[in-house]
Design a protein around this motif. Structure first.
Motif, PDB file in Angstrom:
ATOM      1  N   ALA A   1      -9.497   1.839   4.910  1.00 28.81           N
ATOM      2  CA  ALA A   1      -8.901   2.594   6.011  1.00 28.81           C
ATOM      3  C   ALA A   1      -8.223   3.883   5.525  1.00 28.81           C
ATOM      4  CB  ALA A   1      -7.870   1.732   6.740  1.00 28.81           C
ATOM      5  N   GLY A   2      -8.183   4.067   4.202  1.00 26.33           N
ATOM      6  CA  GLY A   2      -7.599   5.300   3.653  1.00 26.33           C
ATOM      7  C   GLY A   2      -6.279   5.115   2.946  1.00 26.33           C
ATOM      8  N   PHE A   3      -5.756   3.897   2.912  1.00 27.26           N
ATOM      9  CA  PHE A   3      -4.504   3.647   2.186  1.00 27.26           C
ATOM     10  C   PHE A   3      -4.760   3.659   0.683  1.00 27.26           C
ATOM     11  CE2 PHE A   3      -3.503   1.736   6.316  1.00 27.26           C
ATOM     12  CZ  PHE A   3      -2.226   2.218   6.529  1.00 27.26           C
ATOM     13  N   ARG A   4      -3.709   3.889  -0.075  1.00 25.60           N
ATOM     14  CA  ARG A   4      -3.781   3.851  -1.537  1.00 25.60           C
ATOM     15  C   ARG A   4      -3.134   2.562  -2.029  1.00 25.60           C
ATOM     16  NH1 ARG A   4      -0.931   9.362  -3.247  1.00 25.60           N
ATOM     17  NH2 ARG A   4      -0.839   8.181  -5.203  1.00 25.60           N
ATOM     18  N   THR A   5      -3.635   2.062  -3.155  1.00 26.16           N
ATOM     19  CA  THR A   5      -3.016   0.876  -3.743  1.00 26.16           C
ATOM     20  C   THR A   5      -1.654   1.259  -4.325  1.00 26.16           C
ATOM     21  OG1 THR A   5      -4.194   1.318  -5.810  1.00 26.16           O
ATOM     22  CG2 THR A   5      -5.206  -0.232  -4.267  1.00 26.16           C
ATOM     23  N   PRO A   6      -0.734   0.300  -4.402  1.00 22.62           N
ATOM     24  CA  PRO A   6       0.624   0.589  -4.910  1.00 22.62           C
ATOM     25  C   PRO A   6       0.609   1.109  -6.338  1.00 22.62           C
ATOM     26  CG  PRO A   6       0.539  -1.556  -3.842  1.00 22.62           C
ATOM     27  CD  PRO A   6      -0.876  -1.110  -3.970  1.00 22.62           C
TER      28      PRO A   6
ATOM     29  N   GLY B   1      -9.393  16.803   9.657  1.00 18.93           N
ATOM     30  CA  GLY B   1      -8.290  16.682   8.717  1.00 18.93           C
ATOM     31  C   GLY B   1      -8.249  17.805   7.710  1.00 18.93           C
ATOM     32  N   VAL B   2      -7.036  18.212   7.349  1.00 27.18           N
ATOM     33  CA  VAL B   2      -6.822  19.260   6.353  1.00 27.18           C
ATOM     34  C   VAL B   2      -5.812  18.750   5.325  1.00 27.18           C
ATOM     35  CG1 VAL B   2      -6.023  21.607   5.914  1.00 27.18           C
ATOM     36  CG2 VAL B   2      -7.268  21.084   8.038  1.00 27.18           C
ATOM     37  N   ASP B   3      -6.229  18.624   4.072  1.00 23.23           N
ATOM     38  CA  ASP B   3      -5.315  18.228   2.999  1.00 23.23           C
ATOM     39  C   ASP B   3      -4.406  19.395   2.627  1.00 23.23           C
ATOM     40  OD1 ASP B   3      -6.117  15.547   2.484  1.00 23.23           O
ATOM     41  OD2 ASP B   3      -7.931  16.303   1.517  1.00 23.23           O
TER      42      ASP B   3
ATOM     43  N   VAL C   1       0.850  -1.194   0.000  1.00 19.83           N
ATOM     44  CA  VAL C   1       0.000   0.000   0.000  1.00 19.83           C
ATOM     45  C   VAL C   1       0.886   1.244   0.000  1.00 19.83           C
ATOM     46  CG1 VAL C   1      -2.093  -0.868   1.147  1.00 19.83           C
ATOM     47  CG2 VAL C   1      -0.179  -0.066   2.533  1.00 19.83           C
ATOM     48  N   ARG C   2       0.225   2.398  -0.171  1.00 19.17           N
ATOM     49  CA  ARG C   2       0.904   3.686  -0.061  1.00 19.17           C
ATOM     50  C   ARG C   2       0.078   4.567   0.876  1.00 19.17           C
ATOM     51  NH1 ARG C   2       2.212   6.275  -5.674  1.00 19.17           N
ATOM     52  NH2 ARG C   2       4.262   6.671  -4.780  1.00 19.17           N
ATOM     53  N   ASN C   3       0.734   5.584   1.460  1.00 18.30           N
ATOM     54  CA  ASN C   3       0.040   6.468   2.386  1.00 18.30           C
ATOM     55  C   ASN C   3       0.492   7.904   2.171  1.00 18.30           C
ATOM     56  OD1 ASN C   3      -1.789   7.051   4.399  1.00 18.30           O
ATOM     57  ND2 ASN C   3      -0.758   5.860   5.990  1.00 18.30           N
ATOM     58  N   GLN C   4      -0.410   8.834   2.441  1.00 16.97           N
ATOM     59  CA  GLN C   4      -0.143  10.252   2.204  1.00 16.97           C
ATOM     60  C   GLN C   4      -0.416  11.057   3.468  1.00 16.97           C
ATOM     61  OE1 GLN C   4      -1.541  11.292  -1.626  1.00 16.97           O
ATOM     62  NE2 GLN C   4      -1.273  13.495  -1.393  1.00 16.97           N
TER      63      GLN C   4
ATOM     64  N   ALA D   1      -1.107  18.459  14.079  1.00 14.96           N
ATOM     65  CA  ALA D   1      -0.015  17.505  13.864  1.00 14.96           C
ATOM     66  C   ALA D   1      -0.036  17.082  12.405  1.00 14.96           C
ATOM     67  CB  ALA D   1      -0.163  16.288  14.763  1.00 14.96           C
ATOM     68  N   VAL D   2       1.149  16.799  11.879  1.00 18.20           N
ATOM     69  CA  VAL D   2       1.246  16.271  10.513  1.00 18.20           C
ATOM     70  C   VAL D   2       1.338  14.753  10.637  1.00 18.20           C
ATOM     71  CG1 VAL D   2       2.529  16.256   8.356  1.00 18.20           C
ATOM     72  CG2 VAL D   2       2.396  18.354   9.710  1.00 18.20           C
ATOM     73  N   VAL D   3       0.279  14.074  10.188  1.00 17.69           N
ATOM     74  CA  VAL D   3       0.188  12.624  10.307  1.00 17.69           C
ATOM     75  C   VAL D   3      -0.239  12.046   8.955  1.00 17.69           C
ATOM     76  CG1 VAL D   3      -0.312  12.709  12.779  1.00 17.69           C
ATOM     77  CG2 VAL D   3      -2.196  12.823  11.138  1.00 17.69           C
ATOM     78  N   TYR D   4      -0.682  10.796   8.957  1.00 17.61           N
ATOM     79  CA  TYR D   4      -1.174  10.194   7.719  1.00 17.61           C
ATOM     80  C   TYR D   4      -2.686  10.349   7.597  1.00 17.61           C
ATOM     81  CZ  TYR D   4       3.332   7.745   7.383  1.00 17.61           C
ATOM     82  OH  TYR D   4       4.662   7.434   7.288  1.00 17.61           O
ATOM     83  N   ARG D   5      -3.160  10.318   6.378  1.00  9.78           N
ATOM     84  CA  ARG D   5      -4.607  10.375   6.135  1.00  9.78           C
ATOM     85  C   ARG D   5      -5.327   9.230   6.848  1.00  9.78           C
ATOM     86  NH1 ARG D   5      -5.258  11.677  -0.370  1.00  9.78           N
ATOM     87  NH2 ARG D   5      -4.617  13.873  -0.260  1.00  9.78           N
TER      88      ARG D   5
END
Length: 278
Positions: free
Chosen positions: A273-278, A227-229, A134-137, A211-215
């Protein structure tokens, strides 16, 4: 902290079989044993040979940001493979990598960045080549309702605003640093935390304004934060690799768990859960 997903399973005792029946049973047992040498695993949960051979405890070291989704997958895994028990150690990826290279017993390692995974592979502690699953932003987590009206990464540099970042050695901290560098911003946080959950908790407890965290962490927190993008996050996306460990105590179960993570079912849980596919 280690979080365990446990289930109790009844053990059926087989009655003694005499004469020709015993011989047939031995033959069947031999066939079953020979199939255990295979590496393929069935993550569908059906009545397959893989389901029969996978048993015992599997220990998974995973990045803190995977806590919710992996806990769900651990429960699914135990249902698919009766007689198994999944034990998790969720923490900062760098802390987990250091534990693994120091000899901590584990079967699977799922990291929040290839750089942290490299600590394990370079030490010869990984079996095979890690695979990105997965990927995360990044996303900014603010107090509920965003009372400070944070709308950009630059807003975090406002005087008097208490901001928390992950430590620079942690993947979420390294990603935040990359995003700040890309925007030419300097930010002095009130604290650096050892994993993304600790950074988020500061906001949840109102000990920090943002705080700067993951989506994924913002989504898991629900109405405890807002949350703020921010566009710079696109330049700091983290790939998450997973691998079987070289000295895994339970190789068969470890391989089966990894297959579940990579399967369509696993990907549904992770993207949900909010993760992105690879």
């Amino acid at each position: 902290m280690t979080r365990s997903v446990r289930r109790t399973h009844r053990i059926r005792r087989t009655a003694r079989v005499g004469g020709a029946g015993a011989a047939a049973l031995l033959a069947l047992s031999a066939c079953s044993s020979s199939s255990d040498t295979g590496t393929d695993s069935d993550s569908s949960g059906g009545s397959s040979s893989s389901s029969a051979k996978v048993s015992g405890q599997v220990t998974v070291f995973a990045a803190a940001s995977l806590k919710e989704s992996f806990t769900t997958l651990g429960e699914t895994f135990e249902k698919q493979h009766p007689g198994t028990e999944v034990t998790f150690n969720f923490a900062g990826s760098d802390t987990l990598a250091a534990s693994i290279t120091s000899g901590a017993p584990a079967d699977v390692f799922a990291s929040a960045s290839p750089k942290t995974m490299a600590t394990v592979t370079d030490a010869g502690a990984a079996a095979g080549t890690p695979v990105t699953f997965v990927r995360n932003q990044l996303e900014i987590a603010t107090l509920p309702g965003n009372p400070d009206r944070v709308s950009s990464l630059k807003d975090l540099t406002k005087s008097g605003l208490k901001v928390v970042l992950c430590d620079k050695t942690v993947p979420c901290g390294a990603a935040a640093r990359k995003a700040l560098d890309a925007s030419g911003l300097e930010l002095t946080p009130v604290s650096y935390e050892q994993d993304v959950k600790a950074a988020l908790t500061k906001v949840e407890l109102k000990e920090a304004d943002a705080a700067v965290v993951y989506r994924t962490d913002v989504k898991a927190a629900g109405d405890k934060v807002t949350g703020v993008d921010f566009p710079e996050s696109a330049k700091a996306v983290n790939d998450y690799p997973i691998t079987l460990l070289e000295n895994a105590p339970n190789t068969d179960a470890a391989k089966a768990f990894i297959e579940l993570v990579k399967s369509a079912e696993g990907q549904r849980v992770l993207t949900g859960a909010g993760f992105r596919t690879p």
